[in-house]
Design an enzyme around this catalytic site. Sequence first.
Site, short mmCIF file in Angstrom:
data_model
loop_
_atom_site.label_atom_id
_atom_site.label_comp_id
_atom_site.label_asym_id
_atom_site.label_seq_id
_atom_site.Cartn_x
_atom_site.Cartn_y
_atom_site.Cartn_z
N ARG A 189 -12.84 -39.22 -12.95
CA ARG A 189 -12.24 -40.43 -12.20
C ARG A 189 -12.94 -40.61 -10.89
O ARG A 189 -13.07 -41.77 -10.37
CB ARG A 189 -10.88 -39.73 -11.58
CG ARG A 189 -9.83 -39.81 -12.66
CD ARG A 189 -8.42 -39.24 -12.40
NE ARG A 189 -8.64 -37.89 -11.85
CZ ARG A 189 -7.95 -37.08 -11.44
NH1 ARG A 189 -6.55 -37.61 -10.93
NH2 ARG A 189 -8.14 -35.74 -11.24
N ASN A 207 -5.20 -40.13 -14.73
CA ASN A 207 -5.36 -39.32 -15.90
C ASN A 207 -4.05 -39.63 -16.49
O ASN A 207 -3.07 -39.72 -16.02
CB ASN A 207 -5.39 -37.87 -15.47
CG ASN A 207 -6.87 -37.18 -15.11
OD1 ASN A 207 -7.84 -37.98 -15.38
ND2 ASN A 207 -6.83 -36.20 -14.73
#
EC number: 3.6.1.7
Length: 90
Positions: free
Chosen positions: A18, A36
């Site tokens: 990320r 996520n």
Amino acid sequence: MSRYFIEVFGRVQGVGFRYFVEYTARAFHITGWVKNSEGGSVLIEAQGMNDNVTLFINEVKKGNRFAKVEDITCREIELISKEKNFRVIY
């Protein structure tokens, strides 16, 4: 300008993916978010100039050195006006 909903599959959680996506988005002047999913993939919305979005997606496909991107899906979605930055959603 274009905006895409992107889902990335593979070893992409718990490996700094990320933050790699956030860094890459800022480098290409992309706005949107990354988070996520409960299923183990990573979800992204990315908006920017067409060429920059294409370059961004190509980098996401490569991943960072800890991730292993196995598959990616992209679909164009409606633009969000006045969006200013790219962020990680927890």
